[in-house]
Design an enzyme around this catalytic site. Structure first.
Site, mmCIF file in Angstrom:
data_model
loop_
_atom_site.group_PDB
_atom_site.id
_atom_site.type_symbol
_atom_site.label_atom_id
_atom_site.label_comp_id
_atom_site.label_asym_id
_atom_site.label_seq_id
_atom_site.Cartn_x
_atom_site.Cartn_y
_atom_site.Cartn_z
ATOM 1 N N ASN A 177 -5.686 -13.825 -9.162
ATOM 2 C CA ASN A 177 -5.104 -14.068 -10.482
ATOM 3 C C ASN A 177 -5.983 -15.114 -11.174
ATOM 4 O OD1 ASN A 177 -3.584 -14.661 -12.711
ATOM 5 N ND2 ASN A 177 -1.896 -15.624 -11.599
ATOM 6 N N TRP A 178 -6.825 -14.639 -12.072
ATOM 7 C CA TRP A 178 -7.782 -15.559 -12.711
ATOM 8 C C TRP A 178 -7.142 -16.408 -13.804
ATOM 9 C CZ3 TRP A 178 -12.728 -11.973 -13.435
ATOM 10 C CH2 TRP A 178 -13.323 -11.808 -12.178
ATOM 11 N N LYS A 179 -5.923 -16.101 -14.187
ATOM 12 C CA LYS A 179 -5.252 -16.848 -15.270
ATOM 13 C C LYS A 179 -6.184 -16.918 -16.488
ATOM 14 C CE LYS A 179 -2.677 -19.139 -11.681
ATOM 15 N NZ LYS A 179 -1.891 -20.268 -11.235
ATOM 16 N N HIS A 237 5.381 -14.084 -13.619
ATOM 17 C CA HIS A 237 4.687 -15.227 -13.018
ATOM 18 C C HIS A 237 5.376 -16.518 -13.462
ATOM 19 C CE1 HIS A 237 1.653 -18.230 -12.139
ATOM 20 N NE2 HIS A 237 1.177 -17.365 -11.249
ATOM 21 N N GLU A 280 4.272 -19.227 -14.469
ATOM 22 C CA GLU A 280 3.744 -19.817 -15.718
ATOM 23 C C GLU A 280 4.312 -19.082 -16.935
ATOM 24 O OE1 GLU A 280 -0.357 -19.642 -14.465
ATOM 25 O OE2 GLU A 280 0.135 -21.165 -12.960
ATOM 26 N N GLU A 304 6.218 -16.766 -4.856
ATOM 27 C CA GLU A 304 5.366 -17.897 -5.221
ATOM 28 C C GLU A 304 6.237 -19.120 -5.509
ATOM 29 O OE1 GLU A 304 1.302 -16.517 -6.756
ATOM 30 O OE2 GLU A 304 2.643 -16.556 -8.467
ATOM 31 N N GLY A 354 -0.978 -24.116 -7.737
ATOM 32 C CA GLY A 354 -1.980 -24.974 -8.358
ATOM 33 C C GLY A 354 -1.846 -26.439 -7.965
ATOM 34 N N SER A 389 -1.443 -21.950 -3.764
ATOM 35 C CA SER A 389 -2.482 -22.713 -3.058
ATOM 36 C C SER A 389 -3.005 -22.009 -1.795
ATOM 37 C CB SER A 389 -1.990 -24.130 -2.727
ATOM 38 O OG SER A 389 -1.687 -24.816 -3.933
HETATM 39 P P1 PGA Z 1 -2.921 -21.030 -6.992
HETATM 40 O O1 PGA Z 1 -2.185 -19.991 -7.984
HETATM 41 O O2 PGA Z 1 -3.520 -20.221 -5.860
HETATM 42 O O3 PGA Z 1 -3.976 -21.706 -7.830
HETATM 43 O O4 PGA Z 1 -1.882 -21.966 -6.487
HETATM 44 C C1 PGA Z 1 -1.447 -18.906 -7.490
HETATM 45 C C2 PGA Z 1 -0.784 -18.159 -8.621
HETATM 46 O O5 PGA Z 1 -0.324 -18.801 -9.576
HETATM 47 O O6 PGA Z 1 -0.694 -16.917 -8.629
#
Ligand code: PGA
Length: 255
Positions: free
Chosen positions: A13-15, A100, A102, A172, A178, A218
């Site tokens: 997931n490159w966001k 997600h 976010e 998640e 993150g 993470s």
């Molecule tokens: P992260 O993100 O590996 O940077 O914690 C995972 C995600 O949000 O899908």
């Protein structure tokens, strides 16, 4: 590794990272380094702007799939700034990340909206990577399972049994995204086992056994092995560590 019956997924997931030029650079080194992959599926979710070029780059690579990070539930219309399922499938997208944390926490997406997106994705032959997970506060109050229960029952409210195995669920925990703080493999396994049992009650149990449940939060080369050793962990959704071909490949090629 998870169950033999479920092909493991390693999703990047490159966001909001990588321009089209940077996405092409990543893919050039990824394809250079990757070697033969069998029995694993790798999914890349770039920003929308790189989807057209990525469609061409993954063509003919059997282990590679393209995902979007979001979509709207309508097929077209006056929805400024939004993208529909059809706009994605035309470019070879086969998965879409929905719900997600976010999107839920920064952009205010609620369970009802996510449910409409899940429905729209399935009707357009896009497999949802349906994300759920508790915040730190919810975990500390002992509400993890009730939060997962609510997100699952509302988000998947109109999914029929015959379509259920097109869904991928991603657990998640919000406190692990993150932050560098990974859930322990045991904490992840416990949540995954809860999700699997919920799926088994909501859907036909054979179908529920086929649904892949990913862990995200993470994930890095240092913890992939412990996570994948758990029987209910069928793969991972990786943010930060998926941005460099080398670290992402260490995750994909763990053994
Ligand atoms: P992260 O993100 O590996 O940077 O914690 C995972 C995600 O949000 O899908």
């Amino acid at each position: 590794m998870g169950s033999d019956k479920r092909i493991p997924i390693f999703a990047a997931n490159w966001k909001m990272h990588k321009t089209e030029v940077q996405a092409k650079e990543f893919m050039a080194s990824y394809l250079d380094l990757v070697g033969d992959i069998s029995g694993r599926e790798v999914i890349i979710a770039p920003p929308f702007t790189s989807i057209p070029c990525m469609g061409g780059l993954i063509e003919g690579k059997e282990h590679l799939f393209l995902a979007a990070q979001n979509m709207h539930y309508e097929s077209h219309g006056a929805f400024t700034g939004e993208v529909s399922a059809q706009m994605l499938t035309e470019h070879g997208v086969s998965f879409v990340i929905l719900g997600h944390s976010e999107r839920r926490h920064i952009f205010g997406e609620d369970d009802g909206l996510i449910a409409k997106k899940v429905d729209a994705a399935i009707s357009s032959d896009l497999c949802p990577i349906f994300c759920i997970g508790e915040t730190l506060d919810e975990r500390e109050k002992g509400e993890t399972f009730s939060v997962l229960e609510r997100q699952l029952s509302e988000g998947l409210s109109s999914v029929q049994d015959d379509k259920a195995d097109e869904i991928v669920v991603a657990y998640e925990p919000v406190w692990a995204i993150g932050t560098g703080k990974t859930a322990s493999a045991e904490q992840a396994q416990e949540a995954h086992a809860y999700i699997r049992s919920w799926l088994g009650q909501r859907f036909n149990s054979t179908v529920a056994q086929r649904i892949r449940i990913l862990y995200g939060g993470s994930v890095k080369p240092a913890n992939i092995q412990a996570l994948m050793a758990k029987v209910e962990i069928d793969g991972v959704l990786v943010g930060g560590a998926s941005l460099e071909p080398q670290s992402f490949l260490e995750i994909v090629n763990y053994n």
